[in-house]
Design a protein around this motif. Structure first.
Motif, PDB file in Angstrom:
ATOM      1  N   LYS A 136       0.809  -1.221   0.000  1.00  0.00           N
ATOM      2  CA  LYS A 136       0.000   0.000   0.000  1.00  0.00           C
ATOM      3  C   LYS A 136       0.845   1.276   0.000  1.00  0.00           C
ATOM      4  O   LYS A 136       0.483   2.258  -0.607  1.00  0.00           O
ATOM      5  CB  LYS A 136      -0.886   0.051   1.246  1.00  0.00           C
ATOM      6  N   GLY A 137       1.919   1.239   0.738  1.00  0.00           N
ATOM      7  CA  GLY A 137       2.699   2.453   0.940  1.00  0.00           C
ATOM      8  C   GLY A 137       3.582   2.802  -0.243  1.00  0.00           C
ATOM      9  O   GLY A 137       3.617   2.122  -1.255  1.00  0.00           O
ATOM     10  N   THR A 138       4.316   3.875  -0.090  1.00  0.00           N
ATOM     11  CA  THR A 138       5.176   4.341  -1.163  1.00  0.00           C
ATOM     12  C   THR A 138       6.645   4.127  -0.851  1.00  0.00           C
ATOM     13  O   THR A 138       7.498   4.511  -1.632  1.00  0.00           O
ATOM     14  CB  THR A 138       4.944   5.844  -1.402  1.00  0.00           C
ATOM     15  N   SER A 139       6.941   3.536   0.291  1.00  0.00           N
ATOM     16  CA  SER A 139       8.332   3.324   0.673  1.00  0.00           C
ATOM     17  C   SER A 139       9.020   2.388  -0.312  1.00  0.00           C
ATOM     18  O   SER A 139       8.448   1.414  -0.762  1.00  0.00           O
ATOM     19  CB  SER A 139       8.402   2.714   2.071  1.00  0.00           C
ATOM     20  N   ASP A 140      10.252   2.694  -0.648  1.00  0.00           N
ATOM     21  CA  ASP A 140      11.008   1.843  -1.554  1.00  0.00           C
ATOM     22  C   ASP A 140      11.581   0.637  -0.827  1.00  0.00           C
ATOM     23  O   ASP A 140      11.919  -0.350  -1.449  1.00  0.00           O
ATOM     24  CB  ASP A 140      12.162   2.623  -2.199  1.00  0.00           C
ATOM     25  N   PHE A 141      11.716   0.706   0.458  1.00  0.00           N
ATOM     26  CA  PHE A 141      12.308  -0.405   1.192  1.00  0.00           C
ATOM     27  C   PHE A 141      11.236  -1.122   1.982  1.00  0.00           C
ATOM     28  O   PHE A 141      10.568  -0.535   2.819  1.00  0.00           O
ATOM     29  CB  PHE A 141      13.426   0.095   2.116  1.00  0.00           C
ATOM     30  N   ILE A 142      11.076  -2.405   1.713  1.00  0.00           N
ATOM     31  CA  ILE A 142       9.989  -3.179   2.294  1.00  0.00           C
ATOM     32  C   ILE A 142       9.982  -3.154   3.817  1.00  0.00           C
ATOM     33  O   ILE A 142       8.936  -3.029   4.440  1.00  0.00           O
ATOM     34  CB  ILE A 142       9.995  -4.627   1.757  1.00  0.00           C
ATOM     35  N   CYS A 143      11.141  -3.274   4.459  1.00  0.00           N
ATOM     36  CA  CYS A 143      11.171  -3.324   5.925  1.00  0.00           C
ATOM     37  C   CYS A 143      10.718  -2.005   6.540  1.00  0.00           C
ATOM     38  O   CYS A 143      10.036  -1.997   7.566  1.00  0.00           O
ATOM     39  CB  CYS A 143      12.559  -3.730   6.422  1.00  0.00           C
ATOM     40  N   GLU A 144      11.073  -0.884   5.924  1.00  0.00           N
ATOM     41  CA  GLU A 144      10.616   0.409   6.439  1.00  0.00           C
ATOM     42  C   GLU A 144       9.097   0.505   6.340  1.00  0.00           C
ATOM     43  O   GLU A 144       8.424   0.933   7.280  1.00  0.00           O
ATOM     44  CB  GLU A 144      11.247   1.557   5.640  1.00  0.00           C
ATOM     45  N   ASN A 145       8.552   0.089   5.210  1.00  0.00           N
ATOM     46  CA  ASN A 145       7.116   0.143   5.003  1.00  0.00           C
ATOM     47  C   ASN A 145       6.398  -0.818   5.943  1.00  0.00           C
ATOM     48  O   ASN A 145       5.350  -0.494   6.506  1.00  0.00           O
ATOM     49  CB  ASN A 145       6.807  -0.189   3.546  1.00  0.00           C
ATOM     50  N   TRP A 146       6.956  -1.995   6.128  1.00  0.00           N
ATOM     51  CA  TRP A 146       6.367  -2.990   7.016  1.00  0.00           C
ATOM     52  C   TRP A 146       6.333  -2.451   8.438  1.00  0.00           C
ATOM     53  O   TRP A 146       5.342  -2.577   9.146  1.00  0.00           O
ATOM     54  CB  TRP A 146       7.191  -4.259   6.940  1.00  0.00           C
ATOM     55  N   LYS A 147       7.413  -1.819   8.867  1.00  0.00           N
ATOM     56  CA  LYS A 147       7.471  -1.240  10.205  1.00  0.00           C
ATOM     57  C   LYS A 147       6.360  -0.212  10.395  1.00  0.00           C
ATOM     58  O   LYS A 147       5.705  -0.172  11.439  1.00  0.00           O
ATOM     59  CB  LYS A 147       8.841  -0.600  10.453  1.00  0.00           C
ATOM     60  N   GLU A 148       6.124   0.620   9.370  1.00  0.00           N
ATOM     61  CA  GLU A 148       5.060   1.620   9.454  1.00  0.00           C
ATOM     62  C   GLU A 148       3.694   0.960   9.622  1.00  0.00           C
ATOM     63  O   GLU A 148       2.865   1.434  10.392  1.00  0.00           O
ATOM     64  CB  GLU A 148       5.059   2.497   8.205  1.00  0.00           C
ATOM     65  N   THR A 149       3.433  -0.140   8.896  1.00  0.00           N
ATOM     66  CA  THR A 149       2.139  -0.804   9.032  1.00  0.00           C
ATOM     67  C   THR A 149       1.995  -1.445  10.402  1.00  0.00           C
ATOM     68  O   THR A 149       0.903  -1.473  10.957  1.00  0.00           O
ATOM     69  CB  THR A 149       1.902  -1.866   7.935  1.00  0.00           C
ATOM     70  N   LEU A 150       3.102  -1.951  10.969  1.00  0.00           N
ATOM     71  CA  LEU A 150       3.053  -2.530  12.315  1.00  0.00           C
ATOM     72  C   LEU A 150       2.729  -1.457  13.343  1.00  0.00           C
ATOM     73  O   LEU A 150       1.920  -1.663  14.244  1.00  0.00           O
ATOM     74  CB  LEU A 150       4.378  -3.205  12.671  1.00  0.00           C
ATOM     75  N   GLU A 151       3.369  -0.294  13.214  1.00  0.00           N
ATOM     76  CA  GLU A 151       3.115   0.793  14.150  1.00  0.00           C
ATOM     77  C   GLU A 151       1.674   1.269  14.041  1.00  0.00           C
ATOM     78  O   GLU A 151       1.017   1.541  15.036  1.00  0.00           O
ATOM     79  CB  GLU A 151       4.086   1.950  13.890  1.00  0.00           C
ATOM     80  N   GLY A 152       1.149   1.335  12.819  1.00  0.00           N
ATOM     81  CA  GLY A 152      -0.233   1.762  12.608  1.00  0.00           C
ATOM     82  C   GLY A 152      -1.233   0.770  13.154  1.00  0.00           C
ATOM     83  O   GLY A 152      -2.234   1.131  13.741  1.00  0.00           O
ATOM     84  N   SER A 153      -0.944  -0.525  12.973  1.00  0.00           N
ATOM     85  CA  SER A 153      -1.880  -1.528  13.458  1.00  0.00           C
ATOM     86  C   SER A 153      -1.798  -1.699  14.967  1.00  0.00           C
ATOM     87  O   SER A 153      -2.749  -2.127  15.596  1.00  0.00           O
ATOM     88  CB  SER A 153      -1.688  -2.863  12.742  1.00  0.00           C
ATOM     89  N   ALA A 154      -0.695  -1.337  15.575  1.00  0.00           N
ATOM     90  CA  ALA A 154      -0.576  -1.431  17.034  1.00  0.00           C
ATOM     91  C   ALA A 154      -1.532  -0.458  17.695  1.00  0.00           C
ATOM     92  O   ALA A 154      -2.145  -0.767  18.713  1.00  0.00           O
ATOM     93  CB  ALA A 154       0.853  -1.161  17.481  1.00  0.00           C
TER      94      ALA A 154
END
Length: 178
Positions: A136-154
Motif C-alpha cells: 500500500k505504501g510508497t516506501s522503496d524499502f519493504i522493511c521500512e514500510n512494514w514497520k510503518e504498518t506494524l506501528e499503525g496496526s498497534a
C-alpha cells in the motif's frame, strides 16, 4: 512453489477485511479438521458466515498482528534479519505486479511456517496480508514500510472484549552472542 503463487494470487484479489475474515475462518476450520492446515485446502474457499463476519475479522486480526510482528523481527531486524530474503522481497516489491506480489507471498510463507510454526494455509494467508499491507505504501524499502504498518496496526488494534481468544505464537529465541 508455483502452487503457492497461484493460491496467493487468488488471495491477493480479496480486500484486506475479507482476507482477514478468511484467516479467522481458516483458523476455526483447522480446529475442526487438521486437513484445513494444508496448502491444498486453500484451493477450496471456506465461506465466511454473514452473521459472524465481525467475530471472524477480529479472530483474523488476533492471528495476523502477532504473526506479522514476529515475521518482521525475523526478516527485517539487524540481529535476526535475513538480508538475502529482504533484498529479494525488495526487488519484487519494486516490480509492483500481481505476479511479483504472489512471489513475495510464496517467499514469506515458508519463513512463517518454519520460524513461527504456523500451519501452511495460515502462513500463506498471513503472507498475503503482509504483502497487501506493505504494498500500500510508497516506501522503496519493504522493511521500512512494514514497520510503518506494524506501528499503525498497534494503535488501531487495541484489545476489545471478544469471545475469541488471541492465538499465542511461540517466542522466537534471540541469537546468542558467541
Amino acid at each position: 512453489m508455483a502452487e503457492v503463487e497461484a493460491i496467493a494470487q487468488n488471495l491477493l484479489e480479496l480486500d484486506e477485511d475479507e482476507l482477514m475474515a478468511q484467516l479467522g475462518t481458516r483458523s476455526q476450520a483447522i480446529e475442526a479438521s487438521p486437513r484445513a492446515a494444508s496448502i491444498e485446502s486453500l484451493e477450496e474457499e471456506v465461506p465466511v458466515p454473514r452473521g459472524a463476519f465481525d467475530d471472524l475479522l477480529r479472530a483474523g486480526k488476533n492471528i495476523f498482528a502477532p504473526a506479522s510482528a514476529q515475521a518482521y523481527k525475523i526478516l527485517c531486524s539487524p540481529v535476526g534479519g535475513d538480508s538475502e530474503l529482504a533484498a529479494e522481497l525488495d526487488k519484487l516489491m519494486n516490480q509492483k505486479t500481481a505476479d511479483a506480489a504472489a512471489k513475495m507471498t510464496a517467499a514469506i510463507a515458508p519463513v512463517l511456517v518454519t520460524s513461527l510454526g504456523l500451519p501452511q494455509s495460515i502462513a500463506v494467508m498471513v503472507g498475503s496480508l503482509i504483502v497487501k499491507k506493505v504494498a500500500k505504501g510508497t516506501s522503496d524499502f519493504i522493511c521500512e514500510n512494514w514497520k510503518e504498518t506494524l506501528e499503525g496496526s498497534a494503535t488501531a488494534n487495541t484489545p476489545e472484549s471478544s469471545p475469541i481468544a488471541p492465538v499465542e505464537l511461540p517466542d522466537t529465541p534471540e541469537p546468542s552472542a558467541s
